[in-house]
Design an enzyme around this catalytic site. Structure first.
Site, PDB file in Angstrom:
ATOM      1  CG  ASP A   1      -0.321  -0.040   2.522  1.00 42.48           C
ATOM      2  OD1 ASP A   1       0.877   0.256   2.606  1.00 42.48           O
ATOM      3  OD2 ASP A   1      -1.010  -0.347   3.504  1.00 42.48           O
ATOM      4  CB  SER A   2       0.140   4.503  -1.358  1.00 42.35           C
ATOM      5  OG  SER A   2      -0.932   5.038  -0.587  1.00 42.35           O
ATOM      6  N   GLY A   3       0.930   4.182   1.881  1.00 43.73           N
ATOM      7  CA  GLY A   3       1.159   5.066   3.015  1.00 43.73           C
ATOM      8  C   GLY A   3      -0.006   6.001   3.254  1.00 43.73           C
TER       9      GLY A   3
ATOM     10  CG  ASP B   1      -5.674  -5.472   2.724  1.00 46.45           C
ATOM     11  OD1 ASP B   1      -5.386  -4.971   3.831  1.00 46.45           O
ATOM     12  OD2 ASP B   1      -6.074  -4.796   1.761  1.00 46.45           O
TER      13      ASP B   1
END
Length: 427
Positions: A118-120, A322
């Site tokens: 994921d990107s943060g 998820d």
């Protein structure tokens, strides 16, 4: 009923649809009306450089390149097809450059299959607002202001139109995340599927702020695409990494549909559906998105794993999802069973020499009893978390695998209703 395709793709990343739920199970008018609209569910295959993912699929969360208390080999044995790690945490420790030097996330953690990062974006919200677990799908009765933080919390991140300044939770160092930096970190991590940098809002935010954040996320998505293309060319000797756009918009239909239409034109390989929503709105919001997004692209729902939410997501077209919940609750002795969740530390299990579930084929249920697991938890032995986590991950993986098989064979609604009726002890 459509026959699932056996063709394989030569592209470095692709998705093929196999069986559509509305075709295989022929839902009735009453079922469609109860769902609020046509079922978008389907089975398919995501092809990545490190292997295929048969969908729908649950993706265990390996936040810091590890699923807490569980070896990758154990998860592979239990049927996991891919794992998702956190770019924010791996950037802080040990550093994305170290994972790049190691050959990428998969090699670093000894996982040969597909990986996600994921990107943060979640940390932008959680560190920025100080609201911690506010994105919990529960109804907000007393919204806070857009700039408020929870009592006793300190703001650790600040958002501007260019990106985010945040302080490390480890040592307090100041760091900068922008769309470009997020892409650089995720390319270094080497996951097969990455997510564009986005601003995640909460149920506490006003409509006005949701609009501002959505526009910021749209502009960041364009910058992510540009940087992703640059890095893909620069790192052409590396396996291709797919980029998913992230759909925000909270619980507003017009904002969700606008986000989908905006991002659908940008050339993303797939899409993540995230953001603030109430549990009872999950299916509706997912359906808004899957109705708007290109059918030929995979969709990932960020952060759900309760059985009723799983089926709601699958009903409405989610391909992968998820959640940390299976291992998080396992560490406090909570385990899943076909007839519901229970705590192993309950006194009634002290002399219970049966497995957690008689029907579960996991390693834990094949070798250990409830009495032994209760003893491990009471003695505060670390193996307790490992064995309970293995079981919980397998339970969720099997529910989703069963749903995939049921769509393909045409008995999905019977499978769904029986599973939920047993789990929630409904008449």
């Amino acid at each position: 009923m459509p026959t699932p395709s056996t063709e394989t793709s030569s592209a470095p990343f692709s998705f093929e649809i196999e069986t559509r739920l509305r075709d295989s199970s022929s839902p009735s008018t009453e079922q469609i009306q109860a769902n609020g609209g046509q079922f978008q569910g389907r089975t398919g295959t995501i092809h990545t450089p490190h292997g295929n993912i048969q969908t729908p699929a649950f993706i265990p969360v390996a936040t810091q390149a590890v699923v807490k208390a569980v070896l990758p080999e154990s998860l592979a044995d239990e049927g996991a097809q891919a794992m998702l790690a956190n770019a924010y945490h791996l950037f802080l420790q040990p550093g994305d450059d170290i994972l790049d030097a190691a050959g990428g996330l998969g090699k670093f953690m000894n996982w040969p299959g597909p990986t996600f990062t994921d990107s943060g974006g979640f940390q932008v919200m959680s560190q920025g607002s100080g609201l911690g677990k506010v994105i919990d799908m529960s109804t907000v009765e007393e919204p806070l202001g857009d700039d408020d933080i929870a009592k006793g919390q300190e703001r650790m991140a600040n958002v501007d139109d260019d990106g985010v300044w945040f302080r490390s939770y480890i040592n307090g160092d100041l760091h900068r995340f922008t769309p470009e930096i997020s892409m650089q970190i995720q390319h270094n991590l080497g996951a097969d599927i990455m997510f564009a940098f986005d601003e995640l809002t909460t149920l506490h935010n006003s409509r006005g702020y949701q609009e501002e954040a959505l526009e910021r996320t749209r502009l960041w998505a364009l910058r992510c695409i540009a940087e992703h293309q640059r890095l893909t060319e620069e790192r052409s000797h590396k396996p291709y990494q797919a980029l998913f756009g992230v759909i925000q918009g909270a619980q507003y239909e017009d904002l969700r549909r606008k986000a989908c239409r905006d991002l659908a034109t940008m050339g993303f390989d797939g899409f993540g559906i995230g953001g603030a929503l109430e549990k009872q709105q999950l299916g509706t919001i997912v359906r808004w998105c899957t109705e708007e997004l290109p059918e030929s692209t995979p969709k990932h729902l960020l952060g759900i794993s309760e059985p009723d939410d799983i089926f709601t997501a699958i009903d409405n077209g989610v391909d992968t999802f998820d959640c940390v919940s299976p291992t998080r609750v396992a560490r406090s002795s909570a385990v899943y069973s076909p007839t519901g969740r229970f705590n192993l530390t309950n006194a009634r299990f002290a002399r219970d020499f049966t497995p957690i579930s008689d029907t579960c084929p996991c390693y834990t249920c094949a070798h250990y009893t409830r009495a032994y697991l209760r003893h491990l938890f009471k003695a505060k032995e670390r193996n307790a978390a490992t064995l309970a986590s293995i079981h919980n991950e397998r339970f969720i993986l099997d529910i989703v695998s069963g749903a995939r098989d049921a769509i393909n064979t045409g008995n999905y609604f019977e499978y769904r209703d029986k599973t939920l009726r047993n789990y929630y002890q409904m008449q």
